[in-house]
Design a protein around this motif. Sequence first.
Motif, mmCIF file in Angstrom:
data_model
loop_
_atom_site.group_PDB
_atom_site.id
_atom_site.type_symbol
_atom_site.label_atom_id
_atom_site.label_comp_id
_atom_site.label_asym_id
_atom_site.label_seq_id
_atom_site.Cartn_x
_atom_site.Cartn_y
_atom_site.Cartn_z
ATOM 1 N N PHE A 102 0.831 -1.197 0.000
ATOM 2 C CA PHE A 102 0.000 0.000 0.000
ATOM 3 C C PHE A 102 0.868 1.250 0.000
ATOM 4 O O PHE A 102 0.643 2.189 -0.780
ATOM 5 C CB PHE A 102 -0.919 -0.029 1.224
ATOM 6 N N GLY A 103 1.882 1.274 0.855
ATOM 7 C CA GLY A 103 2.781 2.424 0.904
ATOM 8 C C GLY A 103 3.512 2.634 -0.413
ATOM 9 O O GLY A 103 3.619 3.769 -0.906
ATOM 10 N N ALA A 104 3.985 1.548 -1.010
ATOM 11 C CA ALA A 104 4.698 1.642 -2.280
ATOM 12 C C ALA A 104 3.779 2.132 -3.398
ATOM 13 O O ALA A 104 4.192 2.928 -4.256
ATOM 14 C CB ALA A 104 5.296 0.282 -2.645
ATOM 15 N N ALA A 105 2.544 1.671 -3.396
ATOM 16 C CA ALA A 105 1.592 2.082 -4.437
ATOM 17 C C ALA A 105 1.245 3.559 -4.318
ATOM 18 O O ALA A 105 1.134 4.263 -5.333
ATOM 19 C CB ALA A 105 0.328 1.237 -4.346
ATOM 20 N N MET A 106 1.074 4.043 -3.104
ATOM 21 C CA MET A 106 0.783 5.467 -2.903
ATOM 22 C C MET A 106 1.953 6.327 -3.391
ATOM 23 O O MET A 106 1.748 7.356 -4.041
ATOM 24 C CB MET A 106 0.508 5.729 -1.423
ATOM 25 N N ALA A 107 3.169 5.898 -3.067
ATOM 26 C CA ALA A 107 4.344 6.653 -3.496
ATOM 27 C C ALA A 107 4.491 6.623 -5.021
ATOM 28 O O ALA A 107 4.827 7.631 -5.645
ATOM 29 C CB ALA A 107 5.597 6.080 -2.836
ATOM 30 N N ALA A 108 4.218 5.463 -5.620
ATOM 31 C CA ALA A 108 4.359 5.325 -7.074
ATOM 32 C C ALA A 108 3.360 6.203 -7.819
ATOM 33 O O ALA A 108 3.714 6.865 -8.807
ATOM 34 C CB ALA A 108 4.169 3.860 -7.477
ATOM 35 N N THR A 109 2.128 6.224 -7.359
ATOM 36 C CA THR A 109 1.126 7.027 -8.065
ATOM 37 C C THR A 109 1.392 8.514 -7.882
ATOM 38 O O THR A 109 1.060 9.329 -8.749
ATOM 39 C CB THR A 109 -0.305 6.657 -7.619
ATOM 40 N N LEU A 110 2.016 8.883 -6.768
ATOM 41 C CA LEU A 110 2.419 10.282 -6.587
ATOM 42 C C LEU A 110 3.471 10.669 -7.616
ATOM 43 O O LEU A 110 3.372 11.718 -8.254
ATOM 44 C CB LEU A 110 2.960 10.489 -5.170
ATOM 45 N N ARG A 111 4.467 9.801 -7.793
ATOM 46 C CA ARG A 111 5.537 10.101 -8.746
ATOM 47 C C ARG A 111 5.054 10.072 -10.195
ATOM 48 O O ARG A 111 5.450 10.902 -11.012
ATOM 49 C CB ARG A 111 6.682 9.093 -8.579
#
Length: 211
Positions: A102-111
């Motif tokens: 979940f944390g990785a997905a949130m960071a990825a969609t931000l970038r």
Amino acid sequence: MTQVSSKSQERLSRRQVDKFSERRAQLAASALQTLSELGYARTSLREIAQNSEFSHGVLHYYFRDKVELITHCVRQYKAECVTRYDRIVVDAGSAEELRQGFGAAMAATLREDATLHRLWYDLRNQGLFEESFRADVLDIDQSLERMIWRVVSRYAELAGSPPSVSPGVAYAIFDGLFQQALLGYLTGRDSAAADLQTNVEQVLDQLVVRT
């Protein structure tokens, strides 16, 4: 004979509706980049047409106005986001795996999709002023709240502890974290995505009852 004719007309009608919906989806996908770059206030159907392969007349045929096009674009993009997070929920085999995913997905969609998320916040803010936006904004907002709750409730299940907050509170927390990170990312803060990932993972762990 009449029955056969009626069924043929129904099939033809369904195909026409499907083709119309498919065409709207194509137009929305094409318009999304221009909308996300310029925002609501600075974008018109004519502006979108000038930045795509479609004419102003074609856009006007499939969408009544800018409001309908923008809400369709954002709804379409957010539906894809929901599907992405739902896959993480389904695939996670442990609480830790879900937390990190979940944390990785949130960071990825931000970038990767910062300008698209900016468009969503622009639309949501416009809903405070323009009634024509409110029903769609509320519907999209509720779909995102349900998506976040699926993450939180599944994490609680895997962790063996019940959630400590309501769905609305969970959504407000993660939405606030993301919006804050988005502002930092758009203003050039290099650590925005990494900080978001860390914060999301820490907060998710705090949203279940600890004994």
